[in-house]
Enzyme design. Structure first.
Site, short mmCIF file in Angstrom:
data_model
loop_
_atom_site.label_atom_id
_atom_site.label_comp_id
_atom_site.label_asym_id
_atom_site.label_seq_id
_atom_site.Cartn_x
_atom_site.Cartn_y
_atom_site.Cartn_z
N ASN A 9 -0.57 -1.63 4.65
CA ASN A 9 0.62 -0.80 4.49
C ASN A 9 0.99 -0.24 5.86
O ASN A 9 0.34 0.68 6.35
CB ASN A 9 0.32 0.33 3.50
CG ASN A 9 1.49 1.29 3.36
OD1 ASN A 9 2.57 1.05 3.88
ND2 ASN A 9 1.26 2.40 2.65
N LYS A 11 3.51 1.40 6.69
CA LYS A 11 4.26 2.66 6.61
C LYS A 11 5.48 2.60 7.54
O LYS A 11 6.07 1.53 7.69
CB LYS A 11 3.33 3.85 6.90
CG LYS A 11 2.07 3.81 6.00
CD LYS A 11 1.27 5.07 6.01
CE LYS A 11 0.06 4.89 5.09
NZ LYS A 11 -0.74 6.12 4.98
N HIS A 94 3.18 5.19 -3.98
CA HIS A 94 2.28 5.69 -2.93
C HIS A 94 2.35 7.21 -2.90
O HIS A 94 3.41 7.80 -3.11
CB HIS A 94 2.69 5.10 -1.58
CG HIS A 94 1.67 5.34 -0.51
ND1 HIS A 94 1.56 6.55 0.13
CD2 HIS A 94 0.70 4.54 -0.01
CE1 HIS A 94 0.55 6.47 0.99
NE2 HIS A 94 0.01 5.27 0.93
N GLU A 96 2.49 9.25 -0.56
CA GLU A 96 3.50 9.80 0.36
C GLU A 96 4.87 9.81 -0.30
O GLU A 96 5.67 10.73 -0.09
CB GLU A 96 3.51 8.99 1.67
CG GLU A 96 2.27 9.30 2.49
CD GLU A 96 1.82 8.19 3.42
OE1 GLU A 96 2.59 7.25 3.68
OE2 GLU A 96 0.66 8.25 3.88
N SER A 210 -8.29 5.71 4.82
CA SER A 210 -9.16 5.62 6.00
C SER A 210 -10.12 4.42 5.94
O SER A 210 -11.26 4.51 6.39
CB SER A 210 -9.93 6.93 6.21
OG SER A 210 -9.02 8.01 6.42
P1 13P Z 1 -4.93 5.07 6.15
O1 13P Z 1 -5.72 3.78 6.06
O2 13P Z 1 -4.20 5.21 7.45
O3 13P Z 1 -5.75 6.25 5.75
O4 13P Z 1 -3.76 4.94 5.05
C1 13P Z 1 -4.09 4.59 3.76
C2 13P Z 1 -2.86 4.33 2.99
O5 13P Z 1 -2.12 5.23 2.67
C3 13P Z 1 -2.56 2.94 2.63
O6 13P Z 1 -1.53 2.85 1.70
#
Ligand code: 13P
Length: 252
Positions: A9, A11, A94, A96, A210
């Site tokens: 992802n 983002k 997600h 977010e 993470s």
């Molecule tokens: P990180 O791997 O940067 O913690 O992000 C996880 C995530 O939100 C994947 O969708």
């Protein structure tokens, strides 16, 4: 046993140019990591470039969101029909999007159903906040998100569920494999069995939060973790491929 999957992802990162380069890097190394599905989820504007960059490889492409309506007066939105020509997967719900853009279990459910109708495979994200975990509500919250998000879904052959505890995302503080397994083999699997019976056991379950090359194997060693949804570590081709290799090794 469900298939293994590692999805990146990206983002709101990469430009058109860096997205194409990153995708080409993953595609170039993908041949050496067999036995795991690889999915790249760039921003909308780079979907076509990433699709082109991975064409001829076994790398697949996903979007990070979509609107549930097919078309119409929804300025700035993108529908499942539009995505269907560009990618195979779409990340939905997600945390977010839930936290920053007001998505709810109900809107996630509308999107999941629209995605499936358009032939897209949804990666449905669930996960509790730190407050919910500390209050002892993690399992109930996650089970509720799965049940509500997948209401009235009947065909689950294209479904993927990702468990991403909010407190583990982008913090460098991953869950432990045991915590993830407890939720994924417990609340999530219970909800999938409630909804779909034994077929629910065939839905691939990804851990996210993470994930990196150092911890991916320990997560994938757990019985009900079939891969990862990777944020930060997916922005470098070699790291993403190392995560995939670790998952392959753990799944044997
Ligand atoms: P990180 O791997 O940067 O913690 O992000 C996880 C995530 O939100 C994947 O969708």
């Amino acid at each position: 046993m469900p298939r293994s999957i590692v999805a990146g992802n990206w983002k709101m990162n990469t430009t058109l140019e860096t997205a194409a380069r990153l995708a080409a890097g993953v595609a170039a190394g993908a041949g050496s990591v067999g036995g795991v599905e690889l999915i790249l989820c760039p921003p909308f504007v780079s979907l076509a470039a990433v699709r082109d960059a991975v064409s001829g490889s076994r790398v697949e492409v996903g979007a990070q969101n979509m609107h549930h309506e097919g078309s119409g007066a929804f300025t700035g939105e993108v529908s499942a029909e539009m995505l269907a020509g560009l990618c195979q997967y779409v990340i939905l719900g997600h945390s977010e999007r839930r936290q920053l853009f007001g998505e709810t279990d109900e809107s996630v459910n509308l999107k999941v159903r629209a995605a499936l109708l358009a032939g897209l495979r949804p990666i449905v994200c669930v996960g509790e906040t730190l407050e919910q975990r500390e209050a002892g509500d993690a399992a109930d919250v996650v089970e509720g998100q799965v049940l509500a998000g997948l209401t009235d879904v009947t065909d689950i052959s294209d479904l993927v569920v990702a468990y991403e505890p909010v407190w583990a995302i982008g913090t460098g503080r991953a869950a432990t494999p045991e915590i993830a397994q407890e939720i994924m083999g417990g609340a999530i699997l219970d909800a999938l069995r409630d909804l779909f019976g034994d077929a629910g056991e065939e839905v691939p379950l990804l851990y996210g939060g993470s994930v990196n090359a150092g911890n991916a194997g320990a997560f994938a060693e757990q019985a009900n973790i079939h891969g990862g949804l990777v944020g930060g570590a997916s922005l470098q081709a070699d790291q993403f491929l190392e995560v995939a290799a670790a998952v392959v090794e753990a799944k044997g």
